[in-house]
Design an enzyme around this catalytic site. Sequence first.
Site, PDB file in Angstrom:
ATOM      1  N   ASP A   1       0.980  -1.263   0.207  1.00  0.00           N
ATOM      2  CA  ASP A   1       0.109  -0.132  -0.015  1.00  0.00           C
ATOM      3  C   ASP A   1       0.901   1.112   0.096  1.00  0.00           C
ATOM      4  O   ASP A   1       2.093   1.226   0.321  1.00  0.00           O
ATOM      5  CB  ASP A   1      -1.030  -0.076   1.221  1.00  0.00           C
ATOM      6  CG  ASP A   1      -1.511   1.237   1.379  1.00  0.00           C
ATOM      7  OD1 ASP A   1      -2.367   1.695   0.539  1.00  0.00           O
ATOM      8  OD2 ASP A   1      -1.455   1.965   2.469  1.00  0.00           O
TER       9      ASP A   1
ATOM     10  N   ASP B   1      -1.352  -0.797   6.097  1.00  0.00           N
ATOM     11  CA  ASP B   1      -1.752  -0.285   7.324  1.00  0.00           C
ATOM     12  C   ASP B   1      -2.896   0.041   7.748  1.00  0.00           C
ATOM     13  O   ASP B   1      -3.539   0.205   8.579  1.00  0.00           O
ATOM     14  CB  ASP B   1      -0.690   0.739   7.544  1.00  0.00           C
ATOM     15  CG  ASP B   1      -1.212   1.994   6.950  1.00  0.00           C
ATOM     16  OD1 ASP B   1      -1.744   2.086   5.668  1.00  0.00           O
ATOM     17  OD2 ASP B   1      -1.454   3.208   7.439  1.00  0.00           O
TER      18      ASP B   1
ATOM     19  N   ASP C   1      -6.955  -1.650   3.703  1.00  0.00           N
ATOM     20  CA  ASP C   1      -5.944  -2.753   3.337  1.00  0.00           C
ATOM     21  C   ASP C   1      -6.383  -3.920   3.908  1.00  0.00           C
ATOM     22  O   ASP C   1      -5.892  -5.224   3.438  1.00  0.00           O
ATOM     23  CB  ASP C   1      -4.502  -2.456   3.771  1.00  0.00           C
ATOM     24  CG  ASP C   1      -4.181  -0.933   3.146  1.00  0.00           C
ATOM     25  OD1 ASP C   1      -4.308  -0.941   2.087  1.00  0.00           O
ATOM     26  OD2 ASP C   1      -3.362  -0.273   3.981  1.00  0.00           O
TER      27      ASP C   1
END
Length: 620
Positions: free
Chosen positions: A311, A501, A505
């Site tokens: 990410d 995080d 996600d």
Amino acid sequence: MRGLWSRVDRGDLARTLFIAACTAATALGLTWPWPTVPVVALAGLIVGCWPIVMEAWEDIRHRRMSMELSMLIAIVAAAAIGEWLTALLITTFVLAAEILEDLSMDRGRDALTDLMTFLPQTVQVRVGGETRTTPLGEVQPGQLLVVAPGGRIPVDGVVVAGQSTADQSRITGESLPVDITVGSEVFAGSINQVGAVEIRAERVGADSSYGRIVEAVRQAQSSEPPVQRLADRLAAYLVYLALTGAVVTFLTTRDWTATISVVVVAGACGIAAGTPLAVLAAIARIARSGAFVKDGAHLEALSTADTIVFDKTGTLTTGSPSVVDIRTVDGITTEALLMLAAAAESYSEHPLGQAIVAHARAQGLPVGPSEHFTYQPGQGVSATVAGKKVAAGNRTLVPDAPETLPAQGIATAVHVSANEGYVGTILLADVIRDSARRSITDLHRRGLRTLMITGDQEMTAQAVAAELGIDDVRAGLLPDQKLAAIDAERAAGHTLAMVGDGVNDAPALAHADIGIAMGSGTDIARESADIVLISSDLNDLTHTVHVACRARRIVMFNFVGTIAVDLLGMGLAAFGILGPVIAAIIHVGSETAFILNSARLIPGRRVRINDRNRSASSID
């Protein structure tokens, strides 16, 4: 060394020393009168073989083949044909190897023991106007705890009185102490350094950050990964192979000595003992360096990954805006512009405004008072500062600002005007983590492919990817689209480790072959992940990948080495080249070598915070 041997069970040690003495007496007394040697040897075998007999009996009850059962067969067969020294040597070596295995496994569990004993057993609880000493296990959320300078903070909570600095490296990985004062959040496992503080407990015991780490490591060390099940099956197959080889040897040669040598030389103890030791030691090493693995199977999965998916926001970047550049018109200094903007933004709750105020204070500049503060959604803020009408926002609010694009297309521009005249621009960006560049470089050096999936705009994503050297980018993705991207990569044959995080996600973390969460991320991300980087330092990711791959290499080496030694030894023994004594020495020697090979992963010392800044390829 004293501490090491103190862990050995005294009964096991006494038994091993006794049979070793009987073995030595038998070797020296081979020319004694006939009854003497068998009597001494039988005494040693009766005492020494007892634990082997018990384990073999359990294997027979559960209808499984094991090395203990095959060794007992070899011992009985050797004694039956008068090979007393061989029988004693096998028993001595088996008992000594078990002690070595137990010592190695104990050292591998030290990381968990160290974690469990770090917190204080008793704490000072404030009740009314006095403090009482209370066992940590009895502390409840909402109670007030007093922590003296140098004390270990036992719970997650909030400071309600006092100020100090805290070493949070054990939890967050931050190498420098952080200031804590009234309202500061603190974590169990941190060390209070300077002044006494009073903390209101919020999460205690297993619910605290530290408690979750301990429980995760405990579960990981007790789990059985697929490679362990493979090792158990292979060990059983090798035992069947040895017994079959012994039968064939006897039918071919009618030589009991060669037959017994075949049984003695073959052994899968290096696989059976070395595999769990390698997994346990790897998890311990990773835990000591700033991450924890929730299950041994996840460690194995990570070692086979060919693609690391990241990410962007909060993972490759810090997740919060920071001032990266200040541009002014002639006659205005950067300090003057920053003070004007900070004063205007002093009441703002927008992340960009708060970042400008924080930057001014970090530069030691005063943030003056403002009046008539107004927030205009989607445009910016305006206020009166020292008699001047100041505006800070986009070109809608400051129309005479230049139309130049922010540097590299990754920064957000906050234009500033004073008395309706443009005076400058402050550029802010979500800053790339210092550890990201090195981590990506090290992953590429290992031959791993990198992919970034993000909900951010294409231009920003491409700019970040270009700066870090990431191989592939998918931008503008919603959470369900991130999940689809993960599934598509897996369908294409890639084995994925996903690093994220945020809440968005979590689905992707759960669907990847291995999910890795940043410690600073959301609770749902950490819960969905298989591995958590406690410090949110991406160098710890590289280190974890390195240890996982190293553990797999060690296990595979033990597999191949054990099979090679067994096949070669059985062939030599069948042709009478290896006698029973040499066969026993080869068996235990190879077993010891493979156990020690796995033990190389055991962390011999605590990993310092600065150590994680080294390249993972340099870690032994």
